[in-house]
Design a protein around this motif. Structure first.
Motif, short mmCIF file in Angstrom:
data_model
loop_
_atom_site.label_atom_id
_atom_site.label_comp_id
_atom_site.label_asym_id
_atom_site.label_seq_id
_atom_site.Cartn_x
_atom_site.Cartn_y
_atom_site.Cartn_z
N LEU A 66 0.80 -1.22 0.00
CA LEU A 66 0.00 0.00 0.00
C LEU A 66 0.84 1.28 0.00
O LEU A 66 0.31 2.35 -0.32
CB LEU A 66 -0.95 0.02 1.21
N ARG A 110 -6.79 -1.13 5.41
CA ARG A 110 -7.86 -0.47 4.62
C ARG A 110 -8.95 0.09 5.52
O ARG A 110 -9.55 1.12 5.21
CB ARG A 110 -8.45 -1.44 3.60
N ASP A 111 -9.18 -0.57 6.66
CA ASP A 111 -10.19 -0.09 7.59
C ASP A 111 -9.71 1.10 8.43
O ASP A 111 -10.46 1.60 9.28
CB ASP A 111 -10.65 -1.22 8.52
N THR A 138 -14.62 4.04 5.59
CA THR A 138 -13.23 3.75 5.25
C THR A 138 -13.13 3.16 3.85
O THR A 138 -14.13 2.78 3.25
CB THR A 138 -12.61 2.75 6.24
N MET A 139 -11.90 3.02 3.37
CA MET A 139 -11.65 2.37 2.09
C MET A 139 -12.03 0.88 2.15
O MET A 139 -12.27 0.27 1.13
CB MET A 139 -10.19 2.53 1.68
N GLY A 140 -12.08 0.32 3.34
CA GLY A 140 -12.50 -1.07 3.52
C GLY A 140 -14.00 -1.19 3.72
O GLY A 140 -14.48 -2.24 4.12
#
Length: 190
Positions: A66, A110-111, A138-140
């Motif tokens: 990432l 991601r969270d 979030t992105m998650g």
């Protein structure tokens, strides 16, 4: 207050800062362009890598692939567990232990990522304006809830795990890294 309202408040805060910055820059001329902290000239990946208390997060971002995302142009807010918080992950913390742990670590990270540029001051202002809890996705695709906990701001995830903002935010050219004293993932064995 829902996610949309948090985004609106953030946009208003950013516009206010930009307008204030324009007036200040006009008064200061070229010196106004050079003002700011060192990390504002770095990417998020560089700012996190340069922070001693976030070295575990920097390693984890690199291990799961990432880090290059946070060297790019997108704007993100990363709620970064500090080194002590990462130590609580045990085997998952060691992403090099195998692909199963690497995938779990990527999901956890991601969270902790919210799109856009949010500072603790922006979050605090949104909480105060709402008079309670505000949310961000979030992105998650998890929902985080931000609330006051005394003088601090508490972040709580969908599974009930929570952490406090623990230290100064790092402002970078493409976002903000906000240190946390915990991981936003229930680590209790099932």
């Amino acid at each position: 207050m829902d996610f949309v309202n948090l985004r609106i408040l953030t946009a208003l805060a950013a516009a206010t800062l930009a307008l204030g910055g324009c007036a200040e820059e006009a008064e200061q001329g070229q010196a106004g362009q050079e003002a700011g902290s060192e990390t504002e000239n770095e990417t998020l990946a560089q700012a996190i890598a340069g922070a001693d208390n976030l070295s575990s997060a920097a390693k984890a971002l690199g291990d799961v692939g990432l880090a290059p995302v946070f060297d790019g142009a997108g704007s993100y807010t990363i709620l970064v567990p500090n080194n002590d918080a990462f130590a609580a992950l045990g085997e998952v913390h060691d992403a090099g232990a195998g692909t199963e742990h690497r995938a779990a670590l990527a999901a956890i990270l991601r969270d902790h990522i919210v799109p856009g540029y949010l500072t603790p001051a922006d979050i605090g202002a949104a909480i105060d304006a709402q008079g309670g809890t505000v949310r961000a996705e979030t992105m998650g695709e998890q929902t985080l809830r931000f609330s006051r906990d005394g003088e601090s701001i508490r972040v709580t995830s969908d599974d009930g795990s929570s952490a406090l903002i623990a230290g100064e935010a790092l402002r970078a050219s493409n976002g903000v890294a906000i240190p946390l004293d915990g991981v936003l993932k229930d680590l209790t064995p099932a």
